[in-house]
Design an enzyme around this catalytic site. Structure first.
Site, mmCIF file in Angstrom:
data_model
loop_
_atom_site.group_PDB
_atom_site.id
_atom_site.type_symbol
_atom_site.label_atom_id
_atom_site.label_comp_id
_atom_site.label_asym_id
_atom_site.label_seq_id
_atom_site.Cartn_x
_atom_site.Cartn_y
_atom_site.Cartn_z
ATOM 1 N N LYS A 1 0.839 -1.211 0.000
ATOM 2 C CA LYS A 1 0.000 0.000 0.000
ATOM 3 C C LYS A 1 0.878 1.267 0.000
ATOM 4 O O LYS A 1 0.620 2.216 -0.744
ATOM 5 C CB LYS A 1 -0.920 -0.030 1.229
ATOM 6 C CG LYS A 1 -1.587 1.282 1.583
ATOM 7 C CD LYS A 1 -2.592 1.748 0.546
ATOM 8 C CE LYS A 1 -3.097 3.148 0.888
ATOM 9 N NZ LYS A 1 -3.930 3.715 -0.151
ATOM 10 N N LYS B 1 2.469 10.991 5.036
ATOM 11 C CA LYS B 1 2.758 9.803 5.876
ATOM 12 C C LYS B 1 3.062 8.586 5.000
ATOM 13 O O LYS B 1 4.036 7.863 5.238
ATOM 14 C CB LYS B 1 1.541 9.509 6.763
ATOM 15 C CG LYS B 1 1.601 8.158 7.450
ATOM 16 C CD LYS B 1 0.226 7.627 7.842
ATOM 17 C CE LYS B 1 -0.630 7.287 6.659
ATOM 18 N NZ LYS B 1 -1.869 6.572 6.977
HETATM 19 P P1 NAD Z 1 -9.703 10.700 8.677
HETATM 20 O O1 NAD Z 1 -8.725 11.607 9.324
HETATM 21 O O2 NAD Z 1 -10.856 11.275 7.942
HETATM 22 O O3 NAD Z 1 -10.287 9.665 9.759
HETATM 23 C C1 NAD Z 1 -9.555 9.129 10.815
HETATM 24 C C2 NAD Z 1 -10.487 9.009 12.010
HETATM 25 O O4 NAD Z 1 -9.770 8.393 13.096
HETATM 26 C C3 NAD Z 1 -10.986 10.357 12.531
HETATM 27 O O5 NAD Z 1 -12.404 10.342 12.597
HETATM 28 C C4 NAD Z 1 -10.350 10.483 13.909
HETATM 29 O O6 NAD Z 1 -11.161 11.166 14.852
HETATM 30 C C5 NAD Z 1 -10.184 9.024 14.286
HETATM 31 N N1 NAD Z 1 -9.177 8.818 15.331
HETATM 32 C C6 NAD Z 1 -7.947 9.386 15.450
HETATM 33 N N2 NAD Z 1 -7.332 8.910 16.554
HETATM 34 C C7 NAD Z 1 -8.182 8.030 17.133
HETATM 35 C C8 NAD Z 1 -8.129 7.216 18.304
HETATM 36 N N3 NAD Z 1 -7.055 7.222 19.100
HETATM 37 N N4 NAD Z 1 -9.188 6.437 18.601
HETATM 38 C C9 NAD Z 1 -10.302 6.431 17.808
HETATM 39 N N5 NAD Z 1 -10.412 7.192 16.684
HETATM 40 C C10 NAD Z 1 -9.369 7.984 16.362
HETATM 41 O O7 NAD Z 1 -8.832 9.753 7.724
HETATM 42 P P2 NAD Z 1 -9.337 8.894 6.472
HETATM 43 O O8 NAD Z 1 -9.167 9.720 5.239
HETATM 44 O O9 NAD Z 1 -10.640 8.263 6.801
HETATM 45 O O10 NAD Z 1 -8.190 7.771 6.451
HETATM 46 C C11 NAD Z 1 -8.141 6.702 7.382
HETATM 47 C C12 NAD Z 1 -7.037 5.741 6.952
HETATM 48 O O11 NAD Z 1 -7.299 5.284 5.615
HETATM 49 C C13 NAD Z 1 -5.638 6.383 6.904
HETATM 50 O O12 NAD Z 1 -4.680 5.461 7.327
HETATM 51 C C14 NAD Z 1 -5.461 6.737 5.425
HETATM 52 O O13 NAD Z 1 -4.095 6.816 5.064
HETATM 53 C C15 NAD Z 1 -6.205 5.595 4.773
HETATM 54 N N6 NAD Z 1 -6.758 5.889 3.435
HETATM 55 C C16 NAD Z 1 -7.418 7.047 3.179
HETATM 56 C C17 NAD Z 1 -7.936 7.287 1.908
HETATM 57 C C18 NAD Z 1 -8.691 8.545 1.564
HETATM 58 O O14 NAD Z 1 -8.933 8.781 0.363
HETATM 59 N N7 NAD Z 1 -9.095 9.365 2.522
HETATM 60 C C19 NAD Z 1 -7.773 6.319 0.901
HETATM 61 C C20 NAD Z 1 -7.122 5.124 1.206
HETATM 62 C C21 NAD Z 1 -6.609 4.925 2.476
#
Ligand code: NAD
Length: 298
Positions: free
Chosen positions: A179, A248
């Site tokens: 990934k 990241k």
């Molecule tokens: P985001 O920031 O929108 O969501 C992350 C969530 O985690 C938030 O709601 C936050 O409040 C919560 N969080 C943080 N610390 C926490 C804790 N200690 N306990 C519980 N909840 C906690 O991020 P996202 O865009 O949804 O991405 C999530 C993951 O998916 C990441 O690792 C990202 O790299 C990956 N990802 C994102 C995308 C995208 O297009 N956004 C695509 C593929 C992969």
């Protein structure tokens, strides 16, 4: 894994987590959710099979499958093993249950977590996704899986409710490595396309026409196909994937390439550009705003 017999706990209800949970609810699963931001619970109001838990330890106590969709490895490790003032969930997970880490994270941390969870009788798979918010909504994500083949086979039917292409790539940690490498390639494409379009514009060319040519030629990539017209040239910069998360991912990829003692010049430059753009554009910037950052050097 029949939906009616598989209670799921989902931790991390952000941009990706919310649509993924919606697809599980649609499929008939019962989902207990937890997020540091309790306001996200409102996004599921009226959904009978969804319950928001006040603490992560309480959230996981009945789960057959716990899913993480969290920002990064340091947060994942804090949720699993605890950190100042907060108990970790690891010892509260049911023996024989599955932990699917669908976040994008460090392969080395994931391998360690697999080992420690195995000692507690928990089955671990890293199952990061690619495709972004749109594909999370459509349940057409590409899901990359690392872990034991038998666990992959057992959870396949569940993953199918969130993704379309589901590929087992190796042992625990392998999927997080693949990934990160994928996102490094994608970031390199984004930066290269940004530089190219801005130079073309300065030469007096129509960037819409130039991108059309890229898409009909060998320069075609995910940025030219999906991002240039939708998020970059119109300056919307709202794809739903943050620059902080892209930064990241490329850092994880660079560390991995270096650990493998391979040539890494382009990866190093990608990390530098991503970090500098992230600092310059500030918190909350979308990754497609790299275009704006590159343009500021004109
Ligand atoms: P985001 O920031 O929108 O969501 C992350 C969530 O985690 C938030 O709601 C936050 O409040 C919560 N969080 C943080 N610390 C926490 C804790 N200690 N306990 C519980 N909840 C906690 O991020 P996202 O865009 O949804 O991405 C999530 C993951 O998916 C990441 O690792 C990202 O790299 C990956 N990802 C994102 C995308 C995208 O297009 N956004 C695509 C593929 C992969």
């Amino acid at each position: 894994m029949k939906p009616s017999e598989t209670p799921i706990t989902f931790i991390g209800l952000g941009l990706m987590g919310v649509p993924m949970v919606n697809n599980l609810l649609k499929a008939g699963f019962t989902v207990t959710g937890f997020d540091l931001n309790a306001e996200v619970a409102e996004k599921f109001s009226g959904q009978q099979n969804f319950k928001f838990s006040k603490t992560p330890t309480e959230a996981v106590s009945d789960a057959s499958v716990t899913i993480f969709m969290l920002p990064d490895s340091s947060i994942i490790d804090g949720v699993l093993w605890g950190r100042a003032g907060q108990e970790g969930i690891a010892t509260h997970l049911k023996k024989g249950s599955y932990l699917l880490d669908m976040s994008s994270a460090s392969p080395v941390s994931s391998r360690d977590n697999n080992q420690k969870l195995k000692e507690l009788g928990i089955k671990y798979l890293d199952a990061p996704v690619s495709g972004g918010v749109k594909k999370a909504i459509d349940a057409t994500l590409s899901i990359i899986v690392g872990g034991l083949a038998e666990d992959y086979e057992k959870t396949y039917a569940l993953l199918e409710f969130m993704g379309k292409s589901i590929t087992h790539v190796g042992a625990a940690g392998a999927a997080h490595a693949v990934k990160a490498l994928n996102n490094y390639i994608s970031a390199a494409g984004l930066i290269a396309v940004s530089e190219s379009l801005i130079a073309a514009e300065k030469f007096g060319l129509d960037t819409h026409v130039v991108n059309k040519v890229f898409n009909a030629s060998t320069g075609k990539n995910n940025t030219t196909e999906n991002k240039v017209e939708n998020f970059m040239l119109n300056e919307a910069f709202n794809s739903g994937f943050s620059l902080a998360l892209m930064s990241k991912d490329v850092q994880i990829a660079l560390k991995f390439i270096k650990d493998m003692e391979c040539y890494s010049d382009l990866a190093q430059q990608c990390v530098k550009t991503s970090e500098e753009a992230n600092q310059s554009l500030g918190k909350g910037a979308d990754h497609t705003a790299v275009f704006k950052y590159v343009k500021s050097f004109q």
